[in-house]
Design a protein around this motif. Structure first.
Motif, PDB file in Angstrom:
ATOM      1  N   LEU A  27      10.797   8.883  34.193  1.00 31.31           N
ATOM      2  CA  LEU A  27      10.289   7.429  34.499  1.00 31.31           C
ATOM      3  C   LEU A  27      11.803   7.485  35.060  1.00 31.31           C
ATOM      4  O   LEU A  27      11.938   6.391  35.584  1.00 31.31           O
ATOM      5  N   LEU A  28      11.693   8.415  35.955  1.00 30.41           N
ATOM      6  CA  LEU A  28      12.228   7.769  37.589  1.00 30.41           C
ATOM      7  C   LEU A  28      11.930   6.666  38.152  1.00 30.41           C
ATOM      8  O   LEU A  28      12.848   5.315  38.823  1.00 30.41           O
ATOM      9  N   PRO A  29      10.675   6.573  38.362  1.00 26.37           N
ATOM     10  CA  PRO A  29      10.670   5.758  38.743  1.00 26.37           C
ATOM     11  C   PRO A  29      10.128   4.376  38.105  1.00 26.37           C
ATOM     12  O   PRO A  29      10.758   3.152  38.747  1.00 26.37           O
ATOM     13  N   ALA A  30      10.476   4.457  37.868  1.00 22.19           N
ATOM     14  CA  ALA A  30      10.594   2.967  36.429  1.00 22.19           C
ATOM     15  C   ALA A  30      12.100   2.533  36.306  1.00 22.19           C
ATOM     16  O   ALA A  30      12.564   1.524  35.977  1.00 22.19           O
ATOM     17  N   VAL A  31      13.297   3.552  36.229  1.00 21.73           N
ATOM     18  CA  VAL A  31      14.484   3.274  36.127  1.00 21.73           C
ATOM     19  C   VAL A  31      14.760   2.193  37.793  1.00 21.73           C
ATOM     20  O   VAL A  31      15.150   1.856  37.929  1.00 21.73           O
ATOM     21  N   ILE A  32      13.767   3.022  38.966  1.00 21.86           N
ATOM     22  CA  ILE A  32      14.399   2.446  40.115  1.00 21.86           C
ATOM     23  C   ILE A  32      13.768   1.226  40.106  1.00 21.86           C
ATOM     24  O   ILE A  32      14.296   0.374  41.255  1.00 21.86           O
ATOM     25  N   ILE A  33      12.417   0.866  40.160  1.00 19.35           N
ATOM     26  CA  ILE A  33      12.009  -0.055  39.881  1.00 19.35           C
ATOM     27  C   ILE A  33      13.371  -1.193  39.151  1.00 19.35           C
ATOM     28  O   ILE A  33      13.075  -2.907  39.713  1.00 19.35           O
ATOM     29  N   ILE A  34      13.625  -0.843  37.642  1.00 23.02           N
ATOM     30  CA  ILE A  34      14.417  -2.517  37.386  1.00 23.02           C
ATOM     31  C   ILE A  34      16.013  -2.067  38.557  1.00 23.02           C
ATOM     32  O   ILE A  34      15.817  -3.232  37.828  1.00 23.02           O
ATOM     33  N   CYS A  35      16.033  -0.994  38.856  1.00 28.30           N
ATOM     34  CA  CYS A  35      17.687  -0.869  39.707  1.00 28.30           C
ATOM     35  C   CYS A  35      17.035  -1.819  41.323  1.00 28.30           C
ATOM     36  O   CYS A  35      17.908  -2.905  41.247  1.00 28.30           O
ATOM     37  N   VAL A  36      16.573  -1.674  41.202  1.00 25.37           N
ATOM     38  CA  VAL A  36      15.745  -2.727  42.561  1.00 25.37           C
ATOM     39  C   VAL A  36      15.386  -4.170  42.798  1.00 25.37           C
ATOM     40  O   VAL A  36      15.978  -4.867  42.982  1.00 25.37           O
ATOM     41  N   ALA A  37      15.126  -4.220  40.998  1.00 22.57           N
ATOM     42  CA  ALA A  37      15.064  -5.333  40.401  1.00 22.57           C
ATOM     43  C   ALA A  37      16.828  -6.280  40.715  1.00 22.57           C
ATOM     44  O   ALA A  37      16.290  -7.645  40.584  1.00 22.57           O
ATOM     45  N   ILE A  38      16.978  -5.351  39.843  1.00 18.96           N
ATOM     46  CA  ILE A  38      18.046  -6.368  39.904  1.00 18.96           C
ATOM     47  C   ILE A  38      19.285  -6.071  40.772  1.00 18.96           C
ATOM     48  O   ILE A  38      19.913  -7.508  41.119  1.00 18.96           O
ATOM     49  N   VAL A  39      19.271  -5.881  41.852  1.00 20.17           N
ATOM     50  CA  VAL A  39      19.410  -5.457  43.231  1.00 20.17           C
ATOM     51  C   VAL A  39      18.847  -6.804  44.204  1.00 20.17           C
ATOM     52  O   VAL A  39      19.828  -7.743  44.978  1.00 20.17           O
ATOM     53  N   MET A  40      17.137  -6.652  44.102  1.00 21.69           N
ATOM     54  CA  MET A  40      16.699  -8.277  44.276  1.00 21.69           C
ATOM     55  C   MET A  40      17.514  -9.236  43.684  1.00 21.69           C
ATOM     56  O   MET A  40      17.546 -10.322  44.529  1.00 21.69           O
ATOM     57  N   PHE A  41      17.523  -9.706  42.458  1.00 15.80           N
ATOM     58  CA  PHE A  41      18.603 -11.349  41.880  1.00 15.80           C
ATOM     59  C   PHE A  41      19.677 -11.169  42.863  1.00 15.80           C
ATOM     60  O   PHE A  41      19.698 -11.910  43.189  1.00 15.80           O
ATOM     61  N   VAL A  42      20.306 -10.427  42.979  1.00 16.76           N
ATOM     62  CA  VAL A  42      21.886 -10.119  43.804  1.00 16.76           C
ATOM     63  C   VAL A  42      21.755 -10.194  45.090  1.00 16.76           C
ATOM     64  O   VAL A  42      22.378 -11.772  45.556  1.00 16.76           O
ATOM     65  N   ILE A  43      20.595  -9.879  46.120  1.00 18.59           N
ATOM     66  CA  ILE A  43      20.488  -9.750  47.098  1.00 18.59           C
ATOM     67  C   ILE A  43      20.017 -11.999  47.039  1.00 18.59           C
ATOM     68  O   ILE A  43      20.514 -12.201  48.777  1.00 18.59           O
ATOM     69  N   GLY A  44      19.130 -12.301  46.569  1.00 17.11           N
ATOM     70  CA  GLY A  44      18.549 -13.711  46.950  1.00 17.11           C
ATOM     71  C   GLY A  44      19.505 -14.263  46.394  1.00 17.11           C
ATOM     72  O   GLY A  44      19.394 -15.533  47.133  1.00 17.11           O
ATOM     73  N   LEU A  45      20.521 -14.498  45.584  1.00 16.80           N
ATOM     74  CA  LEU A  45      21.585 -15.148  45.192  1.00 16.80           C
ATOM     75  C   LEU A  45      22.482 -15.549  45.912  1.00 16.80           C
ATOM     76  O   LEU A  45      23.119 -16.239  46.652  1.00 16.80           O
ATOM     77  N   ILE A  46      23.043 -14.204  46.965  1.00 16.80           N
ATOM     78  CA  ILE A  46      23.649 -14.010  48.413  1.00 16.80           C
ATOM     79  C   ILE A  46      23.177 -15.253  49.570  1.00 16.80           C
ATOM     80  O   ILE A  46      23.300 -15.579  50.217  1.00 16.80           O
ATOM     81  N   GLY A  47      21.642 -15.261  49.367  1.00 19.35           N
ATOM     82  CA  GLY A  47      20.875 -15.743  50.474  1.00 19.35           C
ATOM     83  C   GLY A  47      20.653 -17.156  50.133  1.00 19.35           C
ATOM     84  O   GLY A  47      21.277 -17.736  51.005  1.00 19.35           O
TER      85      GLY A  47
END
Length: 168
Positions: free
Chosen positions: A29-49
């Motif tokens: 399940l590691l790839p799925a967890v990584i994908i969800i973590c990346v989604a959260i980070v992308m949201f934060v980065i998009g908000l910063i941008g």
């Protein structure tokens, strides 16, 4: 993009439930967890941008650029690692599948998963139908056939017999 990645991660986790007997590794399940973590980070980065752009902040835009460059480097690294280790993953999955196919008896939970997998993926065995000839189930039945889940869809008279491989 973050919402799309979150959906993909959730879909992978949900789909995993159907194939968990094949993917017995704790890291499956590691790839799925990584994908969800990346989604959260992308949201934060998009908000910063967005905030940096609205305020026209040079520091904020510089931080945004640095984060995007780090993400790009991480993506390239992940691609290279995936390319390098693809054969190891393939071998590990095939070994696990062979062990599950060995436990097939037509009645237990592994048998249900094997039948489901073969029906969903339209396949027979790990590589092909000849993989069944080395299983305990094949030797114990003595009828020179494979499970009915190996039959092509739409064939109502398929018996799983190895004498008619075109039906498998």
């Amino acid at each position: 993009a973050a919402a799309g990645l979150s959906y993909v991660g959730g879909y992978v986790i949900n789909t995993y439930k159907s194939y968990d007997n094949f993917l017995q590794d704790e890291y499956a399940l590691l790839p799925a967890v990584i994908i969800i973590c990346v989604a959260i980070v992308m949201f934060v980065i998009g908000l910063i941008g967005c905030c940096a752009t609205l305020r026209e902040s040079r520091v904020g835009l510089g931080l945004f650029l640095a984060i995007i460059l780090i993400i790009f480097i991480a993506e390239v690294s992940a691609f290279v690692l995936g390319f390098v280790y693809r054969e190891k993953v393939k071998t590990d999955v095939q070994d696990t599948m062979r062990s599950v196919f060995e436990k097939y008896d037509g009645k237990n939970a592994e048998s249900t998963v094997v039948n489901y997998l073969q029906e969903q993926l339209h396949c027979c065995g790990v590589r092909n139908y000849s993989d069944w000839t080395s299983t305990q189930w094949f030797n114990s039945t003595g009828n020179n056939s494979v499970p009915l889940s190996c039959c092509r869809q739409g064939l109502s008279n398929c018996t799983g017999s190895l004498d008619q491989p075109q039906e498998l």
